[in-house]
Design a protein around this motif. Structure first.
Motif: not given
Lengths: 303, 278
Positions: A147-148, A153, A159
């Motif tokens: 996610f990061v 994100l 995230a």
């Protein structure tokens, strides 16, 4: 011996009343010993909890004031507040609750109602239970990677929310599966027998009976997400934040992060601020667990 | 009287061709025609070459010892047996002339025409009203007035209206076992079926409730075709017109109930109904 005195044709007797009464005292003592042992075990747990409560309340209550809720983090203990963390945790929940419950309950319904019982599905079921035991820091690393970084994100609410959702997903799936499995097969048959489709049966018969169990499990899982710190640290959620997030793409901080930060500061006063933060977090958890109990009591159906 | 007359008639018929099911003057149309049905649970061959024509507005009883396939058979008639994993079938079952195993045949539609009452009373944990209205609702009836009428008509049909009319909103689980079973029968009537399948409907009931259900079955056959599995041979003798005797997954004998119980053609049937085994 009595045994030989029996009438011919009568059943042989194998239990000698005399030896039964001779051993009775010993059996009762064993019973009492174990009862005491288990009572002591309960007492130890309660004692630890009591000490924890006492320490935290005595340290933190002094710092609990309206200002504490209205102030942002500060270098000065007396000015430090929990506003950013509390609002951040609420934002986090706003992402985690829908995402994890939709995915978790959906998976549970599929596995219990639609999936055939074969080896592949058994393997999936077993692994979901195993996932529930994976350390949260590992989920943090997964969130950081996917996610990061990959989805770019950043250290946003979204995230962190997705990461936390993954973390509690196995718990929700397992709880929802148990609740769905507890609905007796014969009411499903009654529904199918009247020409209902699988979906109609799930919506009208299975879920109404299973929803209390599903919600209880989900809320308990969510309260775990509120208290988790490790994944947030790995994702790189900041601590000192002087503004409130305005959307899910903003960065934020959360209650356990804030508490962790205060607790590791050298000034003694910050230990007490940390205690005040813990009181807020515990009140939050208590509130969620009471909602779970309330739902369970109100909607529980018995067969 | 009528039964006596029928019997003499049947006996003359039986004398001509003892193996064929007797044909009455005006044979009722066949509702369910089973042809060379075989069924396997995994590798277990549970039903073997079943041939069974079931006629309209009759009560057909299926008897036989435990594990003989009678429950499996009745559950095959509305394809409920497919809820068990690993079931395979061959052969055909014609319901009103159409094979229910056809790829395009909709099970949901079949089960709307064929109601089922189960061994253990299984009402939903809902109110009496919602239990009865369940079927009509899933089939799209929303109008409260229509639902009210269906509920009353179905409860009257199951001879339980007078007992529950003042507490339609109480949970069905507050009723006794016998009442629950009649609620389940009313619930089956509410989908306005053509056939009612009953899988040992009285095995969990006390004698008085059993009697009530039996009387009900007698009334219902005026309007429905009923197929009933029972462990209780007296029950089969009391309430059915035709009886099929199952043993080890095969139909040993299928004939008029009076014939089966008074003059069975097969030695195994006689052994079973006279209580020599099973």
């Amino acid at each position: 011996m009595r045994i030989t005195e029996q009438q011919p044709g009568a059943n042989k007797r194998f239990i000698d009343p005399a030896s039964v009464s001779k051993r009775m005292d010993g059996r009762k003592i064993t019973n009492t010993v174990f009862k005491t042992l288990f009572f002591m075990a309960t007492l130890v747990a309660l004692l630890v909890l009591g000490i924890l409560f006492y320490r935290i309340l005595s340290q933190g209550l002094g710092f609990l004031s309206l200002d504490f809720f209205q102030n942002f983090a500060s270098r000065f203990p007396e000015k430090a507040g929990i506003k950013a963390a509390l609002v951040g945790s609420l934002w986090l929940m706003a992402v985690v609750a829908p995402v994890s419950m939709f995915l978790g309950i959906g998976t549970a319904i599929y596995l219990e109602e639609y999936a055939k019982k074969n080896r592949v599905n058994d393997f999936i079921r077993m692994n979901i239970s195993n996932l529930a035991g994976v350390p949260s820091v590992v989920f943090g690393l997964l969130g950081l990677t996917i996610f990061v970084r990959a989805l770019a994100l950043g250290n946003s609410i979204l995230a962190a929310g997705f990461t936390m959702s993954l973390l509690i997903l196995p718990v929700i799936i397992v709880a929802a599966q148990e609740a769905i499995r507890a609905v007796p097969q014969h009411v499903r048959e009654a529904s199918y027998g009247m020409g209902a489709t699988k979906w109609q049966t799930i919506v009208r018969v299975v879920l109404p009976s299973a929803i209390p169990g599903i919600l209880t499990g989900s809320i308990l899982a969510l309260s775990r997400a509120i208290g988790e710190t490790a994944p947030l640290i790995v994702i790189g959620v900041p601590v000192i934040i002087q503004f409130l997030p305005s959307g899910v793409m903003d960065t934020f901080t959360a209650l356990p992060m804030q508490i962790y930060d205060w607790a590791k500061r050298p000034q003694a006063d910050f230990q007490q601020v940390a205690s005040a933060g813990i009181i807020v977090l515990m009140a939050f958890l208590l509130l969620m667990n009471s909602i779970a109990v309330l739902i369970r009591n109100k909607f529980q159906k018995r067969y | 009287m009528v039964q006596l007359m029928n019997r003499t008639e049947n006996e003359t018929q039986a004398a001509v061709s003892p193996l064929e099911a007797p044909v009455r003057e005006a044979a009722k149309p066949v509702v369910y025609d089973t042809k060379q049905l075989n069924l396997w649970y995994g590798s277990h061959h549970a039903l073997k070459n079943i041939d069974l024509p079931i006629r309209e507005n009759e009560v057909t009883a299926i008897i036989g010892p435990s594990g003989c396939g009678k429950s499996t058979y009745i559950k095959t008639l509305n394809r409920m047996v497919e809820l068990v994993d690993g079931v395979r079938t061959s052969g055909e079952i014609l319901y009103r002339g159409r094979n229910i195993f056809e790829a395009k045949y909709s099970v949901e539609e079949l089960r709307t025409r064929v109601g089922m009452v189960f061994q253990k009373p299984n009402p939903f944990p809902k109110s009496i009203y919602d239990n009865i209205a369940y079927g009509p609702r899933i089939h799209g009836i929303k109008n409260k007035k229509v639902l009210d009428e269906i509920v009353e008509q179905s409860l009257r049909g199951a001879a339980i209206w007078d007992e529950v009319k003042d507490r339609l909103n109480t949970n069905a689980y507050s009723l006794s076992g016998g009442q629950q079973q009649r609620i389940c029968i009313a619930r089956a009537l509410a989908i306005e079926p053509d056939v009612i399948l009953m899988d040992e409907p009285t095995s969990a009931l006390d004698p008085i409730s059993t009697l009530k259900v039996e009387e009900l079955v007698q009334e219902l056959k005026e309007n429905y075709s009923i197929i009933i599995v029972t462990h209780n041979m007296q029950q089969a003798a009391r309430i059915s017109d035709k009886t099929a005797f199952f043993l080890n997954g095969e139909v040993i004998e299928f004939d008029d109930t009076d014939k089966i119980f008074q003059n069975p053609a097969d030695q195994r049937t006689e052994d079973y109904i006279s209580g020599r085994f099973g």
